[in-house]
Write an enzyme that holds these catalytic residues in place. Structure first.
Site, mmCIF file in Angstrom:
data_model
loop_
_atom_site.group_PDB
_atom_site.id
_atom_site.type_symbol
_atom_site.label_atom_id
_atom_site.label_comp_id
_atom_site.label_asym_id
_atom_site.label_seq_id
_atom_site.Cartn_x
_atom_site.Cartn_y
_atom_site.Cartn_z
ATOM 1 N N GLU A 88 -16.779 21.299 -42.784
ATOM 2 C CA GLU A 88 -15.674 21.854 -43.556
ATOM 3 C C GLU A 88 -16.145 22.077 -44.996
ATOM 4 O OE1 GLU A 88 -12.102 19.476 -43.598
ATOM 5 O OE2 GLU A 88 -10.854 21.221 -43.993
ATOM 6 N N LYS B 240 -15.675 25.432 -40.089
ATOM 7 C CA LYS B 240 -14.361 25.745 -40.654
ATOM 8 C C LYS B 240 -14.556 26.173 -42.103
ATOM 9 C CE LYS B 240 -10.833 22.653 -40.162
ATOM 10 N NZ LYS B 240 -9.952 21.558 -40.625
HETATM 11 P P1 IMP Z 1 -16.711 17.875 -44.705
HETATM 12 O O1 IMP Z 1 -17.450 16.765 -45.372
HETATM 13 O O2 IMP Z 1 -15.542 18.340 -45.508
HETATM 14 O O3 IMP Z 1 -17.591 19.032 -44.271
HETATM 15 O O4 IMP Z 1 -16.019 17.250 -43.425
HETATM 16 C C1 IMP Z 1 -16.730 17.050 -42.253
HETATM 17 C C2 IMP Z 1 -16.139 15.929 -41.428
HETATM 18 O O5 IMP Z 1 -14.726 15.877 -41.567
HETATM 19 C C3 IMP Z 1 -16.396 16.142 -39.951
HETATM 20 O O6 IMP Z 1 -17.560 15.494 -39.524
HETATM 21 C C4 IMP Z 1 -15.131 15.582 -39.304
HETATM 22 O O7 IMP Z 1 -15.311 14.222 -39.009
HETATM 23 C C5 IMP Z 1 -14.047 15.733 -40.348
HETATM 24 N N1 IMP Z 1 -13.178 16.916 -40.143
HETATM 25 C C6 IMP Z 1 -13.098 18.052 -40.871
HETATM 26 N N2 IMP Z 1 -12.205 18.913 -40.387
HETATM 27 C C7 IMP Z 1 -11.660 18.318 -39.295
HETATM 28 C C8 IMP Z 1 -10.658 18.722 -38.313
HETATM 29 O O8 IMP Z 1 -10.082 19.805 -38.330
HETATM 30 N N3 IMP Z 1 -10.408 17.804 -37.338
HETATM 31 C C9 IMP Z 1 -11.024 16.589 -37.244
HETATM 32 N N4 IMP Z 1 -11.966 16.191 -38.121
HETATM 33 C C10 IMP Z 1 -12.283 17.038 -39.141
#
Ligand code: IMP
Ligand code: MG
Length: 180
Positions: A103, A131
């Site tokens: 994300e 995402k």
């Molecule tokens: P980032 O550090 O913002 O890229 O978030 C990544 C982590 O957040 C992933 O490994 C997931 O564990 C969690 N995450 C982000 N979006 C979602 C979602 O839509 N559903 C469930 N977990 C999510």
């Protein structure tokens, strides 16, 4: 009541996931032939994807696991903690980080820097879901992307909401009233 009642729509069925996973595995087989990479799954969200992905990668590889935390509820805090480190040395090795979803990229950035300090031969990322968000912090390219998804909180196939729904065999949008 079944778990299905909490899901607004199923966005990827078991069949869809299998198709995406096989395509990624074929690419990885080509790119890592003879390199004996270490596939590093990030617990716990990536376990199902790791399990399915490596079944279709047709070259020698090793598995390892890391547990990091960065999330409480549905918001990324950017605050990453290493809960479980790798069990093998990665110096001089080719590393493939296996992620369930990217994300903001905050989690990944932290882990990539952390792993690079141990002098691996290379570090790449394979993620099942991408995402796209405006505040993406990632300064590395995610080389292997299964599929992009629109906004909304998804669960299933390893992905959780407060540790729940990981056991769904498909990926679905959680009903917003359950997390808003
Ligand atoms: P980032 O550090 O913002 O890229 O978030 C990544 C982590 O957040 C992933 O490994 C997931 O564990 C969690 N995450 C982000 N979006 C979602 C979602 O839509 N559903 C469930 N977990 C999510
Ligand atoms: Mg998670």
């Amino acid at each position: 009541m079944t778990l299905r009642n909490d899901i607004e729509t199923i966005i990827f069925s078991e069949e869809d996931i299998k198709e995406i996973t096989k395509r990624l595995a074929d690419e990885l087989t080509k790119d890592y032939e003879g390199k004996e990479p270490i596939f590093v799954a990030l617990l716990k969200g990536s376990i199902m994807f790791m399990g399915d992905l490596v079944k279709y990668v047709d070259t020698h590889l090793e598995l390892d696991f890391m547990d990091v935390s960065s999330y409480v509820g549905t918001k990324s805090t950017g605050d990453v903690k290493i809960l479980k480190d790798l069990s093998s040395s990665i110096e001089g090795r080719h590393i493939v980080i296996v992620e369930d979803i990217v994300e903001t990229g905050a989690t990944l950035n932290y882990i990539i820097e952390f792993l690079r300090s141990r002098k691996p031969a290379s570090v790449e990322v394979v993620t099942l879901l991408d995402k796209p968000v405006e505040d993406r912090k990632l300064d590395v390219e995610v080389k292997y992307v299964g599929t992009k998804i629109p906004e909304g909180f998804v669960v299933g196939y390893g992905l959780d909401f407060n540790e729940k729904y990981r056991n769904l065999p498909y990926i679905g949008l959680l009903k917003p009233e359950l997390y808003e």
